[in-house]
Scaffold this motif. Sequence first.
Motif, PDB file in Angstrom:
ATOM      1  N   THR A 171      56.186  44.053  37.919  1.00 38.57           N
ATOM      2  CA  THR A 171      57.429  43.599  37.574  1.00 38.57           C
ATOM      3  C   THR A 171      57.379  41.994  37.564  1.00 38.57           C
ATOM      4  O   THR A 171      56.509  41.424  37.975  1.00 38.57           O
ATOM      5  N   GLU A 172      58.419  41.428  36.690  1.00 37.30           N
ATOM      6  CA  GLU A 172      58.655  40.058  36.606  1.00 37.30           C
ATOM      7  C   GLU A 172      59.802  39.399  37.295  1.00 37.30           C
ATOM      8  O   GLU A 172      60.741  40.044  37.479  1.00 37.30           O
ATOM      9  N   GLU A 173      59.429  38.566  37.914  1.00 37.82           N
ATOM     10  CA  GLU A 173      60.551  37.785  39.024  1.00 37.82           C
ATOM     11  C   GLU A 173      60.650  36.253  38.526  1.00 37.82           C
ATOM     12  O   GLU A 173      59.597  35.481  38.446  1.00 37.82           O
ATOM     13  N   PRO A 174      61.870  36.079  37.975  1.00 40.58           N
ATOM     14  CA  PRO A 174      62.111  34.443  37.688  1.00 40.58           C
ATOM     15  C   PRO A 174      61.762  33.568  38.758  1.00 40.58           C
ATOM     16  O   PRO A 174      62.076  33.791  39.971  1.00 40.58           O
ATOM     17  N   THR A 175      60.878  32.525  38.283  1.00 37.75           N
ATOM     18  CA  THR A 175      60.837  31.173  39.217  1.00 37.75           C
ATOM     19  C   THR A 175      61.520  30.470  38.489  1.00 37.75           C
ATOM     20  O   THR A 175      62.350  30.196  37.649  1.00 37.75           O
ATOM     21  N   THR A 176      61.020  28.981  38.901  1.00 40.05           N
ATOM     22  CA  THR A 176      61.631  27.693  38.519  1.00 40.05           C
ATOM     23  C   THR A 176      61.356  27.632  36.991  1.00 40.05           C
ATOM     24  O   THR A 176      60.088  27.982  36.637  1.00 40.05           O
ATOM     25  N   GLY A 177      62.100  27.077  36.021  1.00 40.46           N
ATOM     26  CA  GLY A 177      61.786  27.153  34.769  1.00 40.46           C
ATOM     27  C   GLY A 177      61.567  28.305  33.919  1.00 40.46           C
ATOM     28  O   GLY A 177      62.056  29.234  34.236  1.00 40.46           O
ATOM     29  N   ASP A 178      60.882  28.151  32.789  1.00 42.69           N
ATOM     30  CA  ASP A 178      60.296  29.489  32.070  1.00 42.69           C
ATOM     31  C   ASP A 178      59.104  30.140  32.623  1.00 42.69           C
ATOM     32  O   ASP A 178      58.792  31.175  32.214  1.00 42.69           O
ATOM     33  N   GLU A 179      58.638  29.961  33.774  1.00 43.79           N
ATOM     34  CA  GLU A 179      57.392  30.386  34.337  1.00 43.79           C
ATOM     35  C   GLU A 179      57.883  31.913  34.791  1.00 43.79           C
ATOM     36  O   GLU A 179      58.993  32.039  35.542  1.00 43.79           O
ATOM     37  N   GLN A 180      57.105  33.036  34.710  1.00 45.95           N
ATOM     38  CA  GLN A 180      57.150  34.391  35.005  1.00 45.95           C
ATOM     39  C   GLN A 180      56.311  34.587  35.923  1.00 45.95           C
ATOM     40  O   GLN A 180      54.937  34.266  35.642  1.00 45.95           O
ATOM     41  N   VAL A 181      56.359  35.259  37.034  1.00 44.74           N
ATOM     42  CA  VAL A 181      55.518  35.891  38.049  1.00 44.74           C
ATOM     43  C   VAL A 181      55.505  37.305  38.269  1.00 44.74           C
ATOM     44  O   VAL A 181      56.609  37.754  38.111  1.00 44.74           O
ATOM     45  N   HIS A 182      54.233  38.081  37.944  1.00 38.63           N
ATOM     46  CA  HIS A 182      54.288  39.451  38.161  1.00 38.63           C
ATOM     47  C   HIS A 182      53.894  39.868  39.549  1.00 38.63           C
ATOM     48  O   HIS A 182      52.728  39.320  40.084  1.00 38.63           O
ATOM     49  N   PHE A 183      54.411  40.809  39.885  1.00 40.28           N
ATOM     50  CA  PHE A 183      54.445  41.402  41.268  1.00 40.28           C
ATOM     51  C   PHE A 183      53.793  42.803  41.245  1.00 40.28           C
ATOM     52  O   PHE A 183      54.514  43.673  40.409  1.00 40.28           O
ATOM     53  N   GLU A 184      52.619  43.297  41.831  1.00 46.18           N
ATOM     54  CA  GLU A 184      52.380  44.713  41.493  1.00 46.18           C
ATOM     55  C   GLU A 184      53.482  45.513  42.547  1.00 46.18           C
ATOM     56  O   GLU A 184      53.507  45.247  43.899  1.00 46.18           O
ATOM     57  N   THR A 185      53.771  46.705  41.808  1.00 45.06           N
ATOM     58  CA  THR A 185      54.606  47.496  42.707  1.00 45.06           C
ATOM     59  C   THR A 185      54.180  48.965  42.816  1.00 45.06           C
ATOM     60  O   THR A 185      54.381  49.568  43.876  1.00 45.06           O
ATOM     61  N   HIS A 186      53.465  49.293  41.857  1.00 48.50           N
ATOM     62  CA  HIS A 186      53.157  50.711  42.125  1.00 48.50           C
ATOM     63  C   HIS A 186      51.680  50.966  41.459  1.00 48.50           C
ATOM     64  O   HIS A 186      51.392  50.477  40.338  1.00 48.50           O
ATOM     65  N   SER A 187      50.852  51.676  42.077  1.00 44.52           N
ATOM     66  CA  SER A 187      49.659  51.972  41.210  1.00 44.52           C
ATOM     67  C   SER A 187      49.836  53.132  40.790  1.00 44.52           C
ATOM     68  O   SER A 187      50.838  53.872  40.796  1.00 44.52           O
ATOM     69  N   LYS A 188      48.843  53.566  39.942  1.00 43.84           N
ATOM     70  CA  LYS A 188      49.043  54.714  39.036  1.00 43.84           C
ATOM     71  C   LYS A 188      48.295  56.125  39.793  1.00 43.84           C
ATOM     72  O   LYS A 188      47.271  56.090  40.616  1.00 43.84           O
ATOM     73  N   TRP A 189      48.818  57.365  39.296  1.00 49.38           N
ATOM     74  CA  TRP A 189      48.062  58.523  39.808  1.00 49.38           C
ATOM     75  C   TRP A 189      46.576  58.348  39.323  1.00 49.38           C
ATOM     76  O   TRP A 189      46.527  58.206  38.126  1.00 49.38           O
ATOM     77  N   THR A 190      45.627  58.894  39.983  1.00 49.56           N
ATOM     78  CA  THR A 190      44.113  58.864  39.801  1.00 49.56           C
ATOM     79  C   THR A 190      44.091  59.835  38.527  1.00 49.56           C
ATOM     80  O   THR A 190      43.243  59.885  37.632  1.00 49.56           O
ATOM     81  N   THR A 191      44.815  60.994  38.544  1.00 49.34           N
ATOM     82  CA  THR A 191      44.623  62.138  37.783  1.00 49.34           C
ATOM     83  C   THR A 191      46.212  62.585  37.367  1.00 49.34           C
ATOM     84  O   THR A 191      47.316  62.292  38.076  1.00 49.34           O
TER      85      THR A 191
END
Length: 162
Positions: A11-31
């Motif tokens: 997911t992207e969460e806004p920070t100062t300026g135009d910079e975007q930071v991604h945070f991991e929220t979910h891993s995928k099912w392996t099968t």
Amino acid sequence: MIETTTGRTTTEEPTTGDEQVHFETHSKWTTGLCGCCEDPSNCLVTTFCPCITFGRNAEIIDKNAVSCACSGLVFMVLSYVGVPCLYSFTYRSKLRGQHSLPEHPCADCCVHCWCLHCALCQEYRELKNRGLDPSIGWAANAERMNKVGAMAPPVVEQGMPR
């Protein structure tokens, strides 16, 4: 902008300026949900006696709080009434919570209601792919984790200390 390629949903969460930071929220099912043939022996067990697969999964997911036999027995009794999914879907939710898995392809209750056997097989494979073998039980998995240096579950002494 920072991008990740770890196979996880970000997911992207806004920070100062135009910079975007991604945070991991979910891993995928392996099968996938319909990947039952990836483990044919478990597929056969689940087809003819799903209470065994469910009991094994539940023991690992609950970290031995409830035994394989007790979980399997409750599942079997509910099967005779026709509603084992009302009990089993809660364990899918617990598994997802423990490993940050997405609710996919639909809500846990719906997956267990419409594709019970496939869901049980997928959960079994997920545990195996994450290093836990439901077929050997919680105690053997804990012992195996101790041997490889992983942190083992705490041992709770019986009785009340003074």
